[in-house]
Scaffold this motif. Structure first.
Motif, PDB file in Angstrom:
ATOM      1  N   LEU A 111       0.676  -1.246  -0.091  1.00  0.00           N
ATOM      2  CA  LEU A 111       0.298  -0.048  -0.077  1.00  0.00           C
ATOM      3  C   LEU A 111       0.836   1.195  -0.173  1.00  0.00           C
ATOM      4  N   GLY A 112       2.135   1.286   0.599  1.00  0.00           N
ATOM      5  CA  GLY A 112       3.037   2.430   0.470  1.00  0.00           C
ATOM      6  C   GLY A 112       3.987   2.718  -0.479  1.00  0.00           C
ATOM      7  N   LEU A 113       3.940   1.535  -1.403  1.00  0.00           N
ATOM      8  CA  LEU A 113       4.761   1.645  -2.181  1.00  0.00           C
ATOM      9  C   LEU A 113       4.501   2.079  -3.618  1.00  0.00           C
ATOM     10  N   HIS A 114       5.078   2.811  -4.377  1.00  0.00           N
ATOM     11  CA  HIS A 114       5.035   3.319  -5.681  1.00  0.00           C
ATOM     12  C   HIS A 114       6.001   3.512  -6.516  1.00  0.00           C
ATOM     13  N   CYS A 115       5.723   3.427  -7.880  1.00  0.00           N
ATOM     14  CA  CYS A 115       6.908   3.069  -9.000  1.00  0.00           C
ATOM     15  C   CYS A 115       7.539   4.673  -9.158  1.00  0.00           C
ATOM     16  N   ALA A 135       0.924   6.077 -10.362  1.00  0.00           N
ATOM     17  CA  ALA A 135       1.214   4.549 -10.723  1.00  0.00           C
ATOM     18  C   ALA A 135       0.296   3.797 -10.189  1.00  0.00           C
ATOM     19  N   PRO A 136      -0.067   2.751 -10.745  1.00  0.00           N
ATOM     20  CA  PRO A 136      -0.996   1.624 -10.172  1.00  0.00           C
ATOM     21  C   PRO A 136      -0.069   0.912  -9.012  1.00  0.00           C
ATOM     22  N   MET A 137      -0.879   0.230  -8.198  1.00  0.00           N
ATOM     23  CA  MET A 137      -0.448  -0.418  -6.947  1.00  0.00           C
ATOM     24  C   MET A 137       0.379  -1.701  -7.625  1.00  0.00           C
ATOM     25  N   PRO A 138       1.662  -1.892  -6.866  1.00  0.00           N
ATOM     26  CA  PRO A 138       2.533  -2.783  -7.447  1.00  0.00           C
ATOM     27  C   PRO A 138       2.158  -4.033  -7.304  1.00  0.00           C
ATOM     28  N   ARG A 139       2.626  -4.997  -7.820  1.00  0.00           N
ATOM     29  CA  ARG A 139       2.275  -6.530  -7.694  1.00  0.00           C
ATOM     30  C   ARG A 139       3.363  -7.305  -7.130  1.00  0.00           C
ATOM     31  N   GLU A 170      11.267   2.495  -0.701  1.00  0.00           N
ATOM     32  CA  GLU A 170      10.722   1.951   0.290  1.00  0.00           C
ATOM     33  C   GLU A 170       9.627   2.590   0.974  1.00  0.00           C
ATOM     34  N   PRO A 171       8.499   1.978   1.548  1.00  0.00           N
ATOM     35  CA  PRO A 171       7.390   2.646   2.020  1.00  0.00           C
ATOM     36  C   PRO A 171       7.865   3.722   2.963  1.00  0.00           C
TER      37      PRO A 171
END
Ligand SMILES: [Zn+2]
Length: 122
Positions: free
Chosen positions: A83-87, A94-98, A117-118
């Motif tokens: 939830l805290g990560l983004h590209c 950016a969409p939520m990472p997988r 890092e988040p």
């Protein structure tokens, strides 16, 4: 002496249990399913797999996050970190990472390359 040996056996059993859980979680992720459960951060560290790999679905960049460097409660779920990560390449929308899985070492050789890092936890 016996107590120390028993403690070492407990540690080894716990580490093996954590490794099995992480292997099962990684296998479910690799099969394309989002598991209904997640290892805890402590479980990932006990298993010796502190690197969480994630994929940006927009640009296909793979990044790795070192769980040892996070200021998060060790009982928190690894999956919740997404939830805290983004590209950083795709920006704030950016969409939520997988999630790709937990590993002993970063598989891409580019730790934290594109997915930072988040932010510090609450
Ligand atoms: Zn991206």
């Amino acid at each position: 002496m016996l107590a120390r040996l028993a403690g070492a056996a407990d540690d080894a059993a716990r580490r093996e249990q954590a490794r099995e859980l992480v292997a099962r979680w990684n296998a479910e992720l690799a099969a394309g399913a989002m598991p209904l459960w997640s290892p805890s951060i402590r479980g990932a560290l006990v298993a010796g797999t502190p690197w969480l790999e994630v994929l940006c679905p927009a640009c296909s960049t793979i990044g790795a996050v070192d769980l040892r460097r996070l200021d998060r409660h060790p009982e928190g779920a690894v999956a919740a970190l997404v939830l805290g990560l983004h590209c950083s390449r795709c920006g704030p929308h950016a969409p939520m990472p997988r999630l790709l899985g937990l590993h002993a070492l970063p598989q891409t050789g580019r730790p934290g390359a594109a997915l930072p890092e988040p932010p510090p936890g609450p």
